[in-house]
Design a protein around this motif. Structure first.
Motif, PDB file in Angstrom:
ATOM      1  N   GLU A   1       0.831  -1.211   0.000  1.00 38.07           N
ATOM      2  CA  GLU A   1       0.000   0.000   0.000  1.00 38.07           C
ATOM      3  C   GLU A   1       0.863   1.258   0.000  1.00 38.07           C
ATOM      4  O   GLU A   1       0.597   2.216  -0.731  1.00 38.07           O
ATOM      5  N   ALA A   2       1.913   1.253   0.817  1.00 40.85           N
ATOM      6  CA  ALA A   2       2.815   2.410   0.860  1.00 40.85           C
ATOM      7  C   ALA A   2       3.565   2.577  -0.451  1.00 40.85           C
ATOM      8  O   ALA A   2       3.782   3.698  -0.926  1.00 40.85           O
ATOM      9  N   GLY A   3       3.939   1.449  -1.061  1.00 41.43           N
ATOM     10  CA  GLY A   3       4.672   1.527  -2.324  1.00 41.43           C
ATOM     11  C   GLY A   3       3.838   2.074  -3.460  1.00 41.43           C
ATOM     12  O   GLY A   3       4.375   2.665  -4.408  1.00 41.43           O
ATOM     13  N   GLU A   4       2.528   1.890  -3.380  1.00 45.33           N
ATOM     14  CA  GLU A   4       1.635   2.379  -4.438  1.00 45.33           C
ATOM     15  C   GLU A   4       1.129   3.800  -4.177  1.00 45.33           C
ATOM     16  O   GLU A   4       0.496   4.395  -5.052  1.00 45.33           O
ATOM     17  N   GLU A   5       1.396   4.318  -2.994  1.00 44.89           N
ATOM     18  CA  GLU A   5       0.892   5.650  -2.652  1.00 44.89           C
ATOM     19  C   GLU A   5       1.531   6.724  -3.528  1.00 44.89           C
ATOM     20  O   GLU A   5       2.750   6.749  -3.732  1.00 44.89           O
ATOM     21  N   LEU A   6       0.708   7.614  -4.060  1.00 48.61           N
ATOM     22  CA  LEU A   6       1.202   8.721  -4.885  1.00 48.61           C
ATOM     23  C   LEU A   6       1.632   9.862  -3.969  1.00 48.61           C
ATOM     24  O   LEU A   6       0.801  10.456  -3.284  1.00 48.61           O
ATOM     25  N   LEU A   7       2.913  10.161  -3.970  1.00 50.23           N
ATOM     26  CA  LEU A   7       3.441  11.179  -3.063  1.00 50.23           C
ATOM     27  C   LEU A   7       3.327  12.571  -3.677  1.00 50.23           C
ATOM     28  O   LEU A   7       3.569  12.765  -4.875  1.00 50.23           O
ATOM     29  N   ALA A   8       2.976  13.532  -2.837  1.00 50.90           N
ATOM     30  CA  ALA A   8       2.850  14.934  -3.281  1.00 50.90           C
ATOM     31  C   ALA A   8       4.111  15.681  -2.878  1.00 50.90           C
ATOM     32  O   ALA A   8       4.239  16.151  -1.750  1.00 50.90           O
ATOM     33  N   PHE A   9       5.051  15.780  -3.801  1.00 58.75           N
ATOM     34  CA  PHE A   9       6.308  16.459  -3.508  1.00 58.75           C
ATOM     35  C   PHE A   9       6.147  17.968  -3.635  1.00 58.75           C
ATOM     36  O   PHE A   9       5.432  18.458  -4.521  1.00 58.75           O
ATOM     37  N   GLN A  10       6.828  18.690  -2.737  1.00 57.69           N
ATOM     38  CA  GLN A  10       6.864  20.140  -2.814  1.00 57.69           C
ATOM     39  C   GLN A  10       7.776  20.531  -3.970  1.00 57.69           C
ATOM     40  O   GLN A  10       8.903  20.046  -4.066  1.00 57.69           O
ATOM     41  N   PRO A  11       7.311  21.387  -4.900  1.00 52.52           N
ATOM     42  CA  PRO A  11       8.199  21.816  -5.993  1.00 52.52           C
ATOM     43  C   PRO A  11       9.500  22.391  -5.447  1.00 52.52           C
ATOM     44  O   PRO A  11       9.485  23.205  -4.529  1.00 52.52           O
ATOM     45  N   LEU A  12      10.590  21.942  -5.990  1.00 45.65           N
ATOM     46  CA  LEU A  12      11.903  22.354  -5.495  1.00 45.65           C
ATOM     47  C   LEU A  12      12.081  23.861  -5.644  1.00 45.65           C
ATOM     48  O   LEU A  12      11.819  24.438  -6.699  1.00 45.65           O
ATOM     49  N   GLY A  13      12.535  24.478  -4.557  1.00 46.15           N
ATOM     50  CA  GLY A  13      12.785  25.923  -4.590  1.00 46.15           C
ATOM     51  C   GLY A  13      11.581  26.751  -4.240  1.00 46.15           C
ATOM     52  O   GLY A  13      11.620  27.975  -4.310  1.00 46.15           O
ATOM     53  N   THR A  14      10.469  26.090  -3.877  1.00 43.49           N
ATOM     54  CA  THR A  14       9.277  26.842  -3.476  1.00 43.49           C
ATOM     55  C   THR A  14       8.837  26.357  -2.115  1.00 43.49           C
ATOM     56  O   THR A  14       9.375  25.428  -1.548  1.00 43.49           O
ATOM     57  N   GLY A  15       7.819  26.973  -1.615  1.00 43.69           N
ATOM     58  CA  GLY A  15       7.310  26.586  -0.297  1.00 43.69           C
ATOM     59  C   GLY A  15       6.376  27.651   0.186  1.00 43.69           C
ATOM     60  O   GLY A  15       6.458  28.807  -0.225  1.00 43.69           O
ATOM     61  N   LYS A  16       5.481  27.283   1.084  1.00 40.53           N
ATOM     62  CA  LYS A  16       4.505  28.262   1.544  1.00 40.53           C
ATOM     63  C   LYS A  16       5.170  29.392   2.310  1.00 40.53           C
ATOM     64  O   LYS A  16       4.639  30.483   2.416  1.00 40.53           O
ATOM     65  N   GLN A  17       6.407  29.135   2.832  1.00 46.46           N
ATOM     66  CA  GLN A  17       7.061  30.187   3.587  1.00 46.46           C
ATOM     67  C   GLN A  17       7.829  31.144   2.684  1.00 46.46           C
ATOM     68  O   GLN A  17       8.229  32.209   3.089  1.00 46.46           O
ATOM     69  N   ASP A  18       8.085  30.724   1.424  1.00 47.07           N
ATOM     70  CA  ASP A  18       8.863  31.566   0.538  1.00 47.07           C
ATOM     71  C   ASP A  18       8.025  32.761   0.093  1.00 47.07           C
ATOM     72  O   ASP A  18       6.882  32.626  -0.330  1.00 47.07           O
ATOM     73  N   GLY A  19       8.610  33.948   0.157  1.00 47.97           N
ATOM     74  CA  GLY A  19       7.952  35.140  -0.336  1.00 47.97           C
ATOM     75  C   GLY A  19       6.945  35.742   0.611  1.00 47.97           C
ATOM     76  O   GLY A  19       6.349  36.768   0.301  1.00 47.97           O
ATOM     77  N   ILE A  20       6.702  35.132   1.750  1.00 42.72           N
ATOM     78  CA  ILE A  20       5.726  35.673   2.692  1.00 42.72           C
ATOM     79  C   ILE A  20       6.392  36.707   3.588  1.00 42.72           C
ATOM     80  O   ILE A  20       7.427  36.451   4.196  1.00 42.72           O
ATOM     81  N   ALA A  21       5.784  37.871   3.655  1.00 49.63           N
ATOM     82  CA  ALA A  21       6.203  38.935   4.574  1.00 49.63           C
ATOM     83  C   ALA A  21       7.707  39.193   4.561  1.00 49.63           C
ATOM     84  O   ALA A  21       8.351  39.176   5.612  1.00 49.63           O
ATOM     85  N   PRO A  22       8.321  39.442   3.413  1.00 54.96           N
ATOM     86  CA  PRO A  22       9.783  39.632   3.388  1.00 54.96           C
ATOM     87  C   PRO A  22      10.244  40.851   4.175  1.00 54.96           C
ATOM     88  O   PRO A  22      11.307  40.807   4.814  1.00 54.96           O
ATOM     89  N   TYR A  23       9.471  41.932   4.141  1.00 56.57           N
ATOM     90  CA  TYR A  23       9.860  43.121   4.903  1.00 56.57           C
ATOM     91  C   TYR A  23       9.742  42.856   6.404  1.00 56.57           C
ATOM     92  O   TYR A  23      10.576  43.312   7.185  1.00 56.57           O
ATOM     93  N   PHE A  24       8.733  42.130   6.787  1.00 52.56           N
ATOM     94  CA  PHE A  24       8.561  41.765   8.200  1.00 52.56           C
ATOM     95  C   PHE A  24       9.709  40.880   8.653  1.00 52.56           C
ATOM     96  O   PHE A  24      10.214  41.024   9.771  1.00 52.56           O
TER      97      PHE A  24
END
Length: 698
Positions: free
Chosen positions: A265-288
């Motif tokens: 089951e684990a071997g068949e699971e489709l993994l959702a990889f984070q696109p390399l070089g991005t992330g929810k923290q990137d670009g958020i509130a840079p001045y802050f």
């Protein structure tokens, strides 16, 4: 001669055992000597080994210079940024790493980790057989402890000197730390590719989640990468990574850690990889984020190297939803083709927590934080500080009147004059009161006020509200001619919204080191600098800015809740600083090089404020500004400033600090004062929030 008789010799008896043993003694002596020597050798070896181990046990392990990425977190505990110099590492306790990743790592790297003393002899023998059959190095036998010793203290050069040191450090690690501690250090130190060191950084990099939240499939994928990050990284070669994952799952089945069904089951699971070089923290509130860095290092004394390499965790006040709303409001508020800039600071007036900060339109092209810059004239948005001074000093009330007409003021003992002008030279040419002056932003009224109350008193009030910029005691200060920052203005207006209690803005709540020990914890100081009743009266007056005839009326339809504030416009700057009971926001728009604003450009601050406020508070029910004790509300006649009579055609409900309300009834209409009841015909012309407020106060 007779021949002697012959006699059969008697049979020889066996000598006694003792006599027989003695015959062998000459032969046993060398063996006895050999056993004594062997025993001595073994004893000496044991003593030597014990002495060596005792020596190692008392030797200090080399200092491992391991940099750890520091983290900045928002008020919800989500990472908004990491700081590191080359190595992205965030150490976490072993208990904060998914059990799946722990089991997968042990299964593929060191199956007998909890059984051996640093060296796996069975594994070594197995690897030797495999390598001998293949006539090349096909399988290694380094334990987790050996790998940790190598990674912490040594290079990866293949020399006998390095191997000897590795063995020594392996023994020392085993004698110094528990198995769990060694495993925890290993999982926080090992390289997972693409600059990520340790399980936490890897989990964030590949799956945008904490190491504690990794699934079985994700864990098996990550556990396979350290063997060869370039070869087994899913970003570089998904087939190799997937094959390695399935190998690890199969190994876990062989060790009875998983069932075959779980592995499949684990071997068949489709993994959702984070696109390399991005992330929810990137670009958020840079001045802050830059602001946090400066506060931590320059104000709180955090060492810069500790900040970037020490693995500290900085818990901030940033509200991610409010920050997103602020960035979107600024982006939508100014055309993309324009070079006009903007800044926004939002603070919770009840706590002083900075919820959002935008220092400009494009951080990548310009990192200058305009939200903190003390370079912009606030214009008329400074006037509430002036009027609050007048109210608290008892010099004026909401119905104090001055004539709105071109006026030349004399000051400095008659040696100097000052001739202010209203915007577009528009004057009422009649007496107006404070509510009318605030709503229409009348400059003549403002200068009359500062001349009455005294510029020094206004500066004193500004300082108590958090204004630290340079101010000069001259009449023009009433019109906001001395530069301040949006940060200061938000801080000052927060005091109005918080019933006169000033709380210094706070951005950092707590700083912890890599061990979770608290290095700093904020203790906001609240100070009652303005009487609550006076603060409420000012708030009531500033609500008129968003009503009919007010300078902020054009955006009143966008705001579905009670709001107070003040606009400000100079030739080069435009502001709207306003607040609800839960949020105070300062918005500035203009150009970096003091380019003059067109009327259209000057009107962009108000929509940014309105859109941000409504979006940021979309989940918060509207709330009235609650009147504190010491406030009375009566009907007045704006034309005279007296109590309105029943027959007064233009009566208006007005708030006063108890004891300062008018006592005389307008004699032109009646000797009987109007009751504080709503006038439906008159109130119908006002906003529905104003009607509700009147009903609430009655």
């Amino acid at each position: 001669m007779n021949k002697p008789a012959t006699r059969k010799p008697a049979a020889r008896r066996k000598p006694p055992l003792r006599i027989r043993a003695e015959r062998w003694l000459p032969l046993l002596k060398p063996l006895r000597r050999l056993s004594i020597v062997a025993g001595c050798v073994l004893l000496v070896s044991f003593i030597a080994l014990f002495s060596f181990l005792f020596y190692l046990r008392n030797q200090t392990l080399p200092t491992a210079s391991i940099s750890q990425a520091s983290q900045m977190l928002d008020q919800q505990g989500q990472i908004i940024d990491t700081f590191h110099t080359g190595e992205n590492r965030q150490s976490v306790p072993l208990k904060s790493i998914s059990p799946y990743l722990i089991e997968a790592t042990l299964a593929i790297e060191d199956q007998r980790f909890y059984e051996h003393l640093g060296f796996d002899m069975k594994g070594l023998a197995r690897a030797a057989v495999v390598n001998l059959k293949a006539m090349e190095t096909k399988q290694g036998a380094s334990t987790i402890t050996q790998q940790l010793a190598r990674n912490l203290y040594l290079t990866h050069e293949r020399t006998w000197n390095r191997k000897v040191k590795e063995a020594m450090y392996t023994v020392q690690l085993e004698m110094t730390y528990s198995k769990d501690e060694i495993l925890g250090m290993y999982l926080n130190q090992i390289y997972y590719g693409h600059g990520a060191y340790g399980a936490e950084a890897a989990a964030q990099l590949y799956f945008n989640k904490h190491a504690s939240d990794l699934t079985l499939a994700e864990s098996a994928m990550l556990a396979g990468i350290p063997k060869g990050p370039k070869y087994y990284s899913p970003y570089n070669d998904m087939k190799n990574a997937k094959d390695r994952q399935r190998t690890i799952l199969a190994t876990m089945v062989d060790q009875n850690i998983l069932t075959r069904e779980q592995a499949d089951e684990a071997g068949e699971e489709l993994l959702a990889f984070q696109p390399l070089g991005t992330g929810k923290q990137d670009g958020i509130a840079p001045y802050f984020r830059d602001y946090i860095r400066s506060v931590a290092i320059d104000q709180l004394g955090i060492d810069e190297r500790l900040f970037t390499e020490g693995g500290i965790r900085i818990f901030t006040t940033l509200d991610p939803e409010a920050q997103l709303a602020a960035e979107e409001a600024v982006e939508k508020g100014i055309p993309s083709s324009s070079e006009q800039q903007a800044a926004l600071v939002a603070i919770d007036p009840r706590t002083g927590y900075i919820k959002a900060m935008v220092g400009g339109r494009n951080y990548k092209t310009n990192q200058f934080n305009r939200a903190l810059a003390k370079t912009r004239q606030p214009g008329s948005s400074f006037k509430p500080i002036l009027y609050l001074t007048a109210l608290q000093e008892g010099a004026m009330t909401a119905v104090s009147r001055f004539k709105s007409e071109p006026t030349v003021f004399t000051y400095d003992e008659g040696r100097k004059t000052y001739a202010p002008h209203n915007y577009n030279d528009k004057y009422v040419n009649d007496f107006i009161d404070m509510r009318q002056a605030i709503a229409s932003s009348d400059n003549i009224y403002a200068v009359n006020t500062i001349m009455s109350v005294g510029a020094d008193k206004v500066i004193e009030m500004a300082r108590s509200l958090g204004i630290t910029s340079n101010l000069q005691p001259v009449p023009s200060m009433a019109l906001g001619t001395f530069p301040v920052s949006p940060y200061e203005m938000a801080s000052a207006f927060g005091t109005f919204a918080n019933n006169g209690v000033h709380i210094e803005p706070t951005a950092i709540l707590r700083i912890e080191n890599s061990k979770g020990e608290v290095l700093y914890e904020a203790v906001p100081q609240a100070q009652q600098v303005v009487d609550p009743a006076h603060a409420y009266v000012l708030t009531s007056l500033m609500e008129s800015v968003f009503e009919t005839g007010g300078t902020g009326n054009r955006v009143s339809a966008l705001i579905k809740r009670p709001v107070a504030g003040k606009t400000g416009t100079t030739a080069t700057d435009a502001w709207l600083v306003g607040y609800t009971p839960e949020l105070v926001t300062a918005v500035w728009v203009g150009y970096d090089k003091d380019r003059k604003l067109t009327p259209t450009e000057a009107h962009r601050a108000a929509p940014i404020f309105a859109n941000f406020t409504e979006t940021a508070l979309s989940s918060v029910p509207p709330k009235m500004f609650a009147a504190p004790e010491g406030v009375v509300t009566v009907y007045v006649d704006p034309a005279s400033g007296k109590l309105a009579a029943d027959t007064c055609p233009n009566k208006r409900l007005e708030s006063f600090v108890s004891g300062t309300e008018p006592k005389e009834v307008c004699g032109e209409h009646s000797d009987k004062a109007a009751s504080s009841q709503q006038d439906p015909a008159k109130e119908a012309s006002k906003s529905w929030w104003s009607q509700l407020k009147r009903w609430w106060t009655d």
